[in-house]
Design an enzyme around this catalytic site. Structure first.
Site, PDB file in Angstrom:
ATOM      1  N   ALA A   9       0.877  -1.198  -0.035  1.00  0.00           N
ATOM      2  CA  ALA A   9      -0.058  -0.105   0.068  1.00  0.00           C
ATOM      3  C   ALA A   9       1.053   1.153   0.115  1.00  0.00           C
ATOM      4  O   ALA A   9       0.369   2.589  -0.338  1.00  0.00           O
ATOM      5  CB  ALA A   9      -0.899  -0.144   1.205  1.00  0.00           C
ATOM      6  N   GLY A  10       2.109   1.010   0.204  1.00  0.00           N
ATOM      7  CA  GLY A  10       2.916   2.362   0.307  1.00  0.00           C
ATOM      8  C   GLY A  10       3.392   3.033  -0.776  1.00  0.00           C
ATOM      9  O   GLY A  10       3.132   2.382  -1.945  1.00  0.00           O
ATOM     10  N   ARG A  14      10.698   7.188  -1.369  1.00  0.00           N
ATOM     11  CA  ARG A  14      12.220   7.349  -1.620  1.00  0.00           C
ATOM     12  C   ARG A  14      12.450   7.065  -2.674  1.00  0.00           C
ATOM     13  O   ARG A  14      13.653   7.235  -3.282  1.00  0.00           O
ATOM     14  CB  ARG A  14      12.993   6.396  -0.482  1.00  0.00           C
ATOM     15  CG  ARG A  14      12.943   6.827   0.962  1.00  0.00           C
ATOM     16  CD  ARG A  14      13.411   6.064   1.845  1.00  0.00           C
ATOM     17  NE  ARG A  14      12.414   4.983   2.485  1.00  0.00           N
ATOM     18  CZ  ARG A  14      12.475   4.005   3.282  1.00  0.00           C
ATOM     19  NH1 ARG A  14      13.467   4.036   3.925  1.00  0.00           N
ATOM     20  NH2 ARG A  14      11.248   3.116   3.466  1.00  0.00           N
ATOM     21  N   ASN A 224      14.009   0.206  -1.174  1.00  0.00           N
ATOM     22  CA  ASN A 224      13.340   1.410  -0.744  1.00  0.00           C
ATOM     23  C   ASN A 224      13.733   2.743  -1.941  1.00  0.00           C
ATOM     24  O   ASN A 224      12.854   3.588  -2.058  1.00  0.00           O
ATOM     25  CB  ASN A 224      13.619   2.087   0.487  1.00  0.00           C
ATOM     26  CG  ASN A 224      13.331   0.814   1.608  1.00  0.00           C
ATOM     27  OD1 ASN A 224      12.283   0.370   1.626  1.00  0.00           O
ATOM     28  ND2 ASN A 224      14.226   0.533   2.548  1.00  0.00           N
ATOM     29  N   ASN A 373      18.648 -14.101 -53.454  1.00  0.00           N
ATOM     30  CA  ASN A 373      19.758 -13.301 -53.249  1.00  0.00           C
ATOM     31  C   ASN A 373      19.491 -11.703 -53.373  1.00  0.00           C
ATOM     32  O   ASN A 373      19.039 -11.305 -54.289  1.00  0.00           O
ATOM     33  CB  ASN A 373      21.069 -13.516 -53.903  1.00  0.00           C
ATOM     34  CG  ASN A 373      22.422 -12.922 -53.514  1.00  0.00           C
ATOM     35  OD1 ASN A 373      22.925 -13.187 -52.446  1.00  0.00           O
ATOM     36  ND2 ASN A 373      22.579 -11.722 -54.310  1.00  0.00           N
ATOM     37  N   ALA A 376      23.084  -5.757 -52.741  1.00  0.00           N
ATOM     38  CA  ALA A 376      23.209  -4.607 -51.880  1.00  0.00           C
ATOM     39  C   ALA A 376      22.309  -3.349 -52.312  1.00  0.00           C
ATOM     40  O   ALA A 376      21.995  -2.937 -53.307  1.00  0.00           O
ATOM     41  CB  ALA A 376      24.721  -4.124 -52.195  1.00  0.00           C
ATOM     42  N   ASN A 382       7.346  -0.207 -49.139  1.00  0.00           N
ATOM     43  CA  ASN A 382       6.112  -0.939 -48.529  1.00  0.00           C
ATOM     44  C   ASN A 382       5.055  -0.068 -48.114  1.00  0.00           C
ATOM     45  O   ASN A 382       3.973  -0.504 -47.843  1.00  0.00           O
ATOM     46  CB  ASN A 382       6.629  -1.965 -47.387  1.00  0.00           C
ATOM     47  CG  ASN A 382       7.164  -1.170 -46.268  1.00  0.00           C
ATOM     48  OD1 ASN A 382       7.803  -0.122 -46.359  1.00  0.00           O
ATOM     49  ND2 ASN A 382       6.988  -1.616 -45.022  1.00  0.00           N
TER      50      ASN A 382
HETATM   51  C1  UD1 Z   1       9.941  -2.443   7.169  1.00  0.00           C
HETATM   52  C2  UD1 Z   1       9.990  -2.802   8.716  1.00  0.00           C
HETATM   53  C3  UD1 Z   1      11.445  -3.233   9.042  1.00  0.00           C
HETATM   54  C4  UD1 Z   1      12.288  -4.208   8.207  1.00  0.00           C
HETATM   55  C5  UD1 Z   1      12.103  -3.599   6.611  1.00  0.00           C
HETATM   56  C6  UD1 Z   1      12.629  -4.928   5.868  1.00  0.00           C
HETATM   57  C7  UD1 Z   1       8.640  -1.968   9.931  1.00  0.00           C
HETATM   58  C8  UD1 Z   1       7.773  -0.930  11.013  1.00  0.00           C
HETATM   59  N1  UD1 Z   1       9.385  -1.772   9.465  1.00  0.00           N
HETATM   60  O1  UD1 Z   1      10.831  -1.187   7.013  1.00  0.00           O
HETATM   61  O2  UD1 Z   1      11.573  -3.368  10.292  1.00  0.00           O
HETATM   62  O3  UD1 Z   1      13.665  -4.211   8.465  1.00  0.00           O
HETATM   63  O4  UD1 Z   1      10.750  -3.556   6.293  1.00  0.00           O
HETATM   64  O5  UD1 Z   1      12.689  -4.412   4.449  1.00  0.00           O
HETATM   65  O6  UD1 Z   1       7.522  -2.835   9.617  1.00  0.00           O
HETATM   66  N2  UD1 Z   1       3.162  -0.502   3.506  1.00  0.00           N
HETATM   67  C9  UD1 Z   1       1.876  -0.444   3.640  1.00  0.00           C
HETATM   68  N3  UD1 Z   1       1.324   0.242   4.414  1.00  0.00           N
HETATM   69  C10 UD1 Z   1       1.896   1.382   4.836  1.00  0.00           C
HETATM   70  C11 UD1 Z   1       3.112   1.352   5.163  1.00  0.00           C
HETATM   71  C12 UD1 Z   1       4.069   0.440   4.261  1.00  0.00           C
HETATM   72  O7  UD1 Z   1       1.438  -1.479   2.855  1.00  0.00           O
HETATM   73  O8  UD1 Z   1       1.227   1.909   5.667  1.00  0.00           O
HETATM   74  C13 UD1 Z   1       4.102  -1.295   2.735  1.00  0.00           C
HETATM   75  C14 UD1 Z   1       5.058  -0.738   1.708  1.00  0.00           C
HETATM   76  O9  UD1 Z   1       4.315  -0.446   0.646  1.00  0.00           O
HETATM   77  C15 UD1 Z   1       6.154  -1.747   1.685  1.00  0.00           C
HETATM   78  C16 UD1 Z   1       6.110  -2.515   3.034  1.00  0.00           C
HETATM   79  O10 UD1 Z   1       5.050  -2.378   3.559  1.00  0.00           O
HETATM   80  O11 UD1 Z   1       5.822  -2.721   0.610  1.00  0.00           O
HETATM   81  C17 UD1 Z   1       7.393  -1.944   4.052  1.00  0.00           C
HETATM   82  O12 UD1 Z   1       7.083  -0.593   4.263  1.00  0.00           O
HETATM   83  P1  UD1 Z   1       8.405   0.266   4.079  1.00  0.00           P
HETATM   84  O13 UD1 Z   1       8.173   1.741   4.316  1.00  0.00           O
HETATM   85  O14 UD1 Z   1       9.436  -0.106   3.000  1.00  0.00           O
HETATM   86  O15 UD1 Z   1       9.129  -0.295   5.410  1.00  0.00           O
HETATM   87  P2  UD1 Z   1      10.740  -0.282   5.893  1.00  0.00           P
HETATM   88  O16 UD1 Z   1      10.921   1.211   6.464  1.00  0.00           O
HETATM   89  O17 UD1 Z   1      11.729  -0.884   4.842  1.00  0.00           O
HETATM   90 CA    CA Z   2      11.253  -1.293   2.655  1.00  0.00          CA
END
Ligand code: UD1
Ligand code: CA
Length: 455
Positions: A9-10, A14, A224, A373, A376, A382
């Site tokens: 969902a994120g 970054r 990330n 053949n 050249a 076409n």
């Molecule tokens: C997260 C973990 C961390 C771990 C790392 C491994 C947490 C708090 N942290 O950190 O301990 O070492 O992954 O890669 O869990 N997402 C949602 N909804 C949200 C937030 C995030 O679906 O509200 C999803 C993102 O799309 C992503 C995943 O969760 O696919 C991880 O989120 P991200 O922000 O990348 O977490 P990290 O900071 O990498």
């Molecule tokens: Ca991550």
């Protein structure tokens, strides 16, 4: 019963992209497809994908997998908040929940299977897949006792400088007893550096949580930003190339070669430097590709040679020599024992066997027989400005240098076209066609000093 949930969902701030992070491409597939592919061999009873940012786009990208259940996390308040969204859809579920993050594409299916098996054999509240990383920056640090029982997980941003020295990290992959997790989830708070609901906080409320260390820590690489995306591509390429070399493929300077995951190579293929194989490309035994070639979604037969050339969406028979500097595209079909050389372009051209076009030609929307053949500089004209037309050329026919074939037009079998001809009318079998202005020679036109003589 086994359920798998994938966090997707994120936004992926970054990445600095409008594309949802989990749809970033890695070797021709989205990060999320990689994660789902690694979960499929478990044959889970349910797969839930948690979507939020770009939900429609993410859902559309998986339309070929109708068994997926999408769960909406309308606001992205953290990984714990994301998993809280499962409380309703999994209300009557009993069994284990495996949580995967949509941004860890290098995880192997066998690793997830081991995690589930280990978790089940130990009968605990949860098992966390952990890795000992040479550079743990950015990851949640996992603190264990000497029996691998987890005391706490602290996010990088919340760590003290001393805690940051701990190199055991959470991969973001967990196996939970769902009934226990469901009781812990409502207890999460957002009292931390990011003011988010961290999934890792549930371990404060679960009694029996253990760490399982990865044998290959590269599997835990979380994507990330674009640096990590490039790093993951490097790991993926290393895996793919090592695998093909073990299957008998020779690579010269493998670090300069890239191969997509769905490419198929026979044993005894030789890949020279700067060669890139993309999509569903297949290459037959004994073929030598490169240096400097790109082959995409194409089939190359056995014992071929491709030198400094580009081939896309086409097929090539056996013992064909291509290049240097040929471009074969647009559903072209090349028969066996053909030669396509210097600066030759084929687009939707079908060639029989032993047909040659060795220099400077464009063959578009053309149907050529065998033993043809192409001289050249022969061009199939076409396109009439509005529509594309077909050129047909029979067996054993030859075109002289600088022939223009104005389509639609056809040359029969055993035809010979004189050099410099512009052919606008079809030519029957066994004919000689000449279509150019007659030569005019004026003798004694200049004097011995090269001056034009007066008349
Ligand atoms: C997260 C973990 C961390 C771990 C790392 C491994 C947490 C708090 N942290 O950190 O301990 O070492 O992954 O890669 O869990 N997402 C949602 N909804 C949200 C937030 C995030 O679906 O509200 C999803 C993102 O799309 C992503 C995943 O969760 O696919 C991880 O989120 P991200 O922000 O990348 O977490 P990290 O900071 O990498
Ligand atoms: Ca991550």
């Amino acid at each position: 019963m086994l359920a798998v949930a994938v966090l997707a969902a994120g936004k992926g701030t970054r990445m600095k992209s409008d594309l949802p992070k989990v749809l970033q491409d890695l070797g021709g597939r989205s990060l999320l497809s990689w994660v789902l592919n690694s979960a499929r061999p478990l044959a889970p009873d349910r797969i839930l994908v948690i979507v939020g940012f770009g939900a429609e786009q993410v859902q559309a990208s998986l339309s070929d997998q109708p068994d997926l259940e999408f769960v909406l996390q309308a606001q992205q308040l953290g990984t714990g908040h994301a998993i809280q969204q499962l409380l309703n859809p999994l209300k009557n579920f009993r069994g284990e929940l495996v949580v995967l993050t949509g941004d860890t594409p290098l995880l192997r299916a066998s690793t997830i299977a081991n995690l589930v098996e280990f978790h089940r054999s130990q009968r605990r509240s949860a098992t966390v897949l952990t890795g000992i990383l040479p550079d743990p920056t950015g990851y949640g640090r996992v603190f264990c006792d000497d029996r691998q029982k987890i005391i706490e997980i602290v996010e990088h941003r919340d760590c003290t400088p001393t805690q940051r020295l701990n190199s055991r990290v959470s991969s973001g992959v967990y196996c939970f007893d769902w009934a226990e997790l469901a009781i812990a989830l409502p207890k999460l708070t957002n009292h931390n550096a990011q003011q988010e609901y961290y999934l890792t906080q549930v371990f404060d409320y679960l009694p029996e949580v253990y760490a399982l260390d990865l044998a290959d820590h590269q599997e835990s690489l979380g994507i990330n930003d674009r640096l990590q995306l490039a790093q993951a591509y490097g790991v993926l390429q290393q895996r793919i190339k090592q695998d093909w070399m073990r299957h008998g493929v020779t690579m010269i300077m493998p670090e300069t070669i890239t191969i997509d995951p769905e490419v198929q190579l026979a044993a005894n293929v030789r890949l020279e430097p700067q060669t890139h194989l993309r999509g569903k490309t297949q290459i037959g035994s004994g073929s030598k590709i490169g240096p400097g070639s790109l082959i995409e979604n194409s089939e190359i037969g056995a014992d071929c040679q491709v030198l400094y050339s580009v081939i896309t969406a086409s097929s090539v028979g056996d013992r064909v020599k291509i290049g240097p500097f040929a471009h074969i595209r647009g559903e072209s079909r090349v028969g066996s024992d053909c030669r396509l050389g210097n600066y030759v372009e084929l687009k939707n051209a079908h060639l029989g066997s032993q047909t040659n076009a060795a220099h400077l030609s464009y063959l578009g929307d053309a149907r050529l027989g065998s033993q043809v053949n192409i001289g050249a500089g022969t061009i199939t004209a076409n396109f009439d400005g509005k529509f594309k037309h077909v050129t047909t050329i029979g067996d054993r026919t030859k075109t002289g240098s600088n022939t223009v074939l104005v389509a639609p037009v056809s040359l029969g079998n055993n035809v010979n076209v004189a050099a410099g001809s512009v052919i606008t009318q079809s030519v029957p079998d066994n004919a000689l066609a000449i279509a150019r202005a007659m030569q005019v020679t004026k003798p004694d036109y200049y004097d011995a000093q090269g001056q034009k003589k007066s008349e």
